[in-house]
Write an enzyme that holds these catalytic residues in place. Structure first.
Site, PDB file in Angstrom:
ATOM      1  N   ARG A  38       0.799  -1.238   0.000  1.00  0.00           N
ATOM      2  CA  ARG A  38       0.000   0.000   0.000  1.00  0.00           C
ATOM      3  C   ARG A  38       0.826   1.279   0.000  1.00  0.00           C
ATOM      4  O   ARG A  38       0.250   2.364   0.003  1.00  0.00           O
ATOM      5  CB  ARG A  38      -0.953  -0.011   1.222  1.00  0.00           C
ATOM      6  N   GLN A 103       2.594 -11.250   8.741  1.00  0.00           N
ATOM      7  CA  GLN A 103       1.607 -11.285   7.653  1.00  0.00           C
ATOM      8  C   GLN A 103       2.281 -11.664   6.344  1.00  0.00           C
ATOM      9  O   GLN A 103       1.620 -11.880   5.342  1.00  0.00           O
ATOM     10  CB  GLN A 103       0.955  -9.910   7.496  1.00  0.00           C
ATOM     11  N   VAL A 105       4.439 -13.717   3.541  1.00  0.00           N
ATOM     12  CA  VAL A 105       4.392 -15.107   3.063  1.00  0.00           C
ATOM     13  C   VAL A 105       5.724 -15.507   2.419  1.00  0.00           C
ATOM     14  O   VAL A 105       5.838 -16.573   1.832  1.00  0.00           O
ATOM     15  CB  VAL A 105       3.238 -15.280   2.039  1.00  0.00           C
ATOM     16  N   HIS A 121      -0.763 -15.381   7.365  1.00  0.00           N
ATOM     17  CA  HIS A 121      -1.318 -15.314   5.997  1.00  0.00           C
ATOM     18  C   HIS A 121      -0.783 -16.432   5.121  1.00  0.00           C
ATOM     19  O   HIS A 121      -0.861 -16.352   3.893  1.00  0.00           O
ATOM     20  CB  HIS A 121      -1.023 -13.951   5.362  1.00  0.00           C
ATOM     21  N   SER A 191       3.963  -2.408   8.960  1.00  0.00           N
ATOM     22  CA  SER A 191       2.607  -2.760   8.541  1.00  0.00           C
ATOM     23  C   SER A 191       1.723  -1.513   8.589  1.00  0.00           C
ATOM     24  O   SER A 191       1.821  -0.705   9.501  1.00  0.00           O
ATOM     25  CB  SER A 191       2.002  -3.830   9.460  1.00  0.00           C
ATOM     26  N   SER A 192       0.831  -1.401   7.601  1.00  0.00           N
ATOM     27  CA  SER A 192      -0.113  -0.269   7.588  1.00  0.00           C
ATOM     28  C   SER A 192      -1.262  -0.520   8.564  1.00  0.00           C
ATOM     29  O   SER A 192      -2.081   0.352   8.807  1.00  0.00           O
ATOM     30  CB  SER A 192      -0.674  -0.093   6.168  1.00  0.00           C
TER      31      SER A 192
HETATM   32  N1  APR Z   1      10.796   0.347   6.916  1.00  0.00           N
HETATM   33  C1  APR Z   1       9.679   0.687   7.627  1.00  0.00           C
HETATM   34  N2  APR Z   1       8.430   0.705   7.090  1.00  0.00           N
HETATM   35  C2  APR Z   1       8.322   0.380   5.782  1.00  0.00           C
HETATM   36  C3  APR Z   1       9.430   0.016   4.981  1.00  0.00           C
HETATM   37  C4  APR Z   1      10.704   0.015   5.602  1.00  0.00           C
HETATM   38  N3  APR Z   1      11.820  -0.314   4.921  1.00  0.00           N
HETATM   39  N4  APR Z   1       8.974  -0.253   3.720  1.00  0.00           N
HETATM   40  C5  APR Z   1       7.644  -0.064   3.742  1.00  0.00           C
HETATM   41  N5  APR Z   1       7.238   0.310   4.962  1.00  0.00           N
HETATM   42  C6  APR Z   1       5.865   0.561   5.439  1.00  0.00           C
HETATM   43  C7  APR Z   1       4.964   1.182   4.395  1.00  0.00           C
HETATM   44  O1  APR Z   1       5.058   2.593   4.425  1.00  0.00           O
HETATM   45  C8  APR Z   1       3.583   0.693   4.837  1.00  0.00           C
HETATM   46  O2  APR Z   1       3.001   1.594   5.782  1.00  0.00           O
HETATM   47  O3  APR Z   1       5.294  -0.711   5.695  1.00  0.00           O
HETATM   48  C9  APR Z   1       3.870  -0.637   5.539  1.00  0.00           C
HETATM   49  C10 APR Z   1       3.421  -1.824   4.716  1.00  0.00           C
HETATM   50  O4  APR Z   1       2.007  -1.794   4.669  1.00  0.00           O
HETATM   51  P1  APR Z   1       1.256  -2.697   3.577  1.00  0.00           P
HETATM   52  O5  APR Z   1       1.898  -2.495   2.245  1.00  0.00           O
HETATM   53  O6  APR Z   1      -0.199  -2.429   3.728  1.00  0.00           O
HETATM   54  O7  APR Z   1       1.590  -4.196   4.000  1.00  0.00           O
HETATM   55  P2  APR Z   1       0.913  -5.035   5.169  1.00  0.00           P
HETATM   56  O8  APR Z   1       0.541  -4.157   6.310  1.00  0.00           O
HETATM   57  O9  APR Z   1       1.832  -6.165   5.474  1.00  0.00           O
HETATM   58  O10 APR Z   1      -0.417  -5.607   4.460  1.00  0.00           O
HETATM   59  C11 APR Z   1      -1.169  -6.529   5.186  1.00  0.00           C
HETATM   60  O11 APR Z   1      -2.525  -6.962   3.213  1.00  0.00           O
HETATM   61  O12 APR Z   1      -2.715  -7.337   0.973  1.00  0.00           O
HETATM   62  C12 APR Z   1      -2.668  -7.943   2.201  1.00  0.00           C
HETATM   63  O13 APR Z   1      -2.008 -10.141   2.526  1.00  0.00           O
HETATM   64  C13 APR Z   1      -1.501  -8.878   2.290  1.00  0.00           C
HETATM   65  O14 APR Z   1      -0.253  -9.459   4.252  1.00  0.00           O
HETATM   66  C14 APR Z   1      -0.716  -8.361   3.479  1.00  0.00           C
HETATM   67  C15 APR Z   1      -1.736  -7.557   4.242  1.00  0.00           C
END
Ligand code: APR
Length: 250
Positions: A38, A103, A105, A121, A191-192
Site C-alpha cells: 500500500r 503477515q 508469506v 497469511h 505494517s499499515s
Molecule cells: N521500513 C519501515 N516501514 C516500511 C518500509 C521500511 N523499509 N517499507 C515499507 N514500509 C511501510 C509502508 O510505508 C507501509 O506503511 O510498511 C507498511 C506496509 O504496509 P502494507 O503495504 O499495507 O503491508 P501489510 O501491512 O503487510 O499488508 C497486510 O494486506 O494485501 C494484504 O495479505 C496482504 O499481508 C498483506 C496484508
C-alpha cells in the site's frame, strides 16, 4: 500531531516489558527487494487485489491468479533476509522477543533464524490441493503453469497464501490472538495495520493492559495508542535495537 521517538525509547520499553511479541508486515521485507502493498510503490497500486488475490478471482480465473503469483514468486527468488529479519532472530535468541507474528508469506523470517514464528497469511513457498490435500513446492507448481493440477487427483492447486475472502489458518490466528492477549508489549514493524483480523491483534494487547510500539514508514491507525512510534527504516531501527539490548539476564 504524531509524536516520534528514537531507538533509545524503544529499547527502554522492550527492556521493561520483555519478552515482547512482534507483529510484522510487508514493510520488513522491502529492504530485501520485495515490494509492499500500500505504499506509493506497492503491489496494489498496480494490481487490483480483488482481481488477482481473492478466492473468488482464483475460482473464476485460476490461470490469471497463478500468473500473478508466478510473478510474485519470481520477485522472491533472489530475496535474502535483511538486517531487520536478522535482528529479530537475534533478539529472540537473547530472550527479548517471545515470538514473531508475520503477515508476510516470503519465508524470510524463518530463513533469518526466527524460531517461534506464526505465519498468519500462510506461505507462498508451497501450493496445495483443496480437494485431496496434496502439497507441492512452489517451484514444482511453477513447472505446471498456467494452472498447476494436483499430481494425485488432477484438481487445480492453489498457492498456500490466504486470499481475500478466505479465513486465516485457524491454528495460526488462534496462536496469534493468544500471544497478543498475553503480551506485555507488542512491537509492530512495517505494517499499515489496515487488514483485519491481523490489524486487530494490537488491540488484543492493549485491551489486556499491554503496551504498543510501532516502527513504520508512514502513519498507521494505531499511532495514537502507541507508547513509542518510530517513522524510519525497519532494518536500521531493528539493527540499532539489537545493539542496544545485549544478552538478557532473567
Ligand atoms: N521500513 C519501515 N516501514 C516500511 C518500509 C521500511 N523499509 N517499507 C515499507 N514500509 C511501510 C509502508 O510505508 C507501509 O506503511 O510498511 C507498511 C506496509 O504496509 P502494507 O503495504 O499495507 O503491508 P501489510 O501491512 O503487510 O499488508 C497486510 O494486506 O494485501 C494484504 O495479505 C496482504 O499481508 C498483506 C496484508
Amino acid at each position: 500531531m504524531r509524536q516520534l521517538y528514537g531507538v533509545a525509547s524503544l529499547a527502554e520499553l522492550v527492556r521493561t516489558h520483555a519478552p515482547c511479541v512482534v507483529l510484522t508486515g510487508a514493510g520488513v521485507s522491502t529492504e530485501s527487494g520485495i515490494p509492499d502493498f500500500r505504499s506509493p510503490t506497492g503491489v496494489w497500486r498496480r494490481y487490483d487485489p480483488m482481481e488477482y488475490a481473492s478466492i473468488d478471482a482464483f475460482r473464476a480465473e485460476p490461470a490469471k491468479v497463478w500468473d500473478f503469483y508466478g510473478r510474485r514468486l519470481a520477485s522472491l527468488a533472489g530475496a535474502e533476509p535483511n538486517d531487520g529479519h536478522r535482528a529479530l532472530a537475534e533478539l529472540e535468541r537473547r530472550g527479548w522477543v517471545e515470538a514473531v507474528i508475520t503477515q508476510n508469506v516470503d519465508g524470510l523470517h524463518a530463513r533469518a533464524g526466527s524460531r517461534n514464528l506464526v505465519e498468519v497469511h500462510g506461505s507462498i513457498r508451497t501450493a496445495s490441493c483443496g480437494t485431496c490435500g496434496a502439497t507441492v513446492t512452489s517451484e514444482e507448481a511453477l513447472g505446471l503453469l498456467p494452472v498447476p493440477s494436483c499430481p494425485d487427483c488432477g484438481e487445480a492447486l492453489k498457492p498456500d497464501v490466504v486470499m481475500f475472502g478466505e479465513l486465516l489458518p485457524e491454528a495460526a490466528i488462534g496462536c496469534a490472538i493468544r500471544l497478543s492477549s498475553q503480551a506485555a508489549l507488542m512491537l509492530v514493524v512495517g505494517s499499515s495495520l489496515e487488514v483485519f483480523p491481523v490489524a486487530g491483534l494490537p488491540l488484543e494487547t492493549l485491551a489486556a493492559g499491554g503496551r504498543l510500539a510501532i516502527v513504520n514508514r508512514g502513519e498507521t491507525p494505531l499511532d495514537d495508542r502507541a507508547d513509542v512510534v518510530i517513522d524510519a527504516s525497519a532494518g536500521r531501527t531493528l539493527a540499532a535495537l539489537a545493539r542496544a539490548l545485549p544478552e538478557r539476564r532473567e
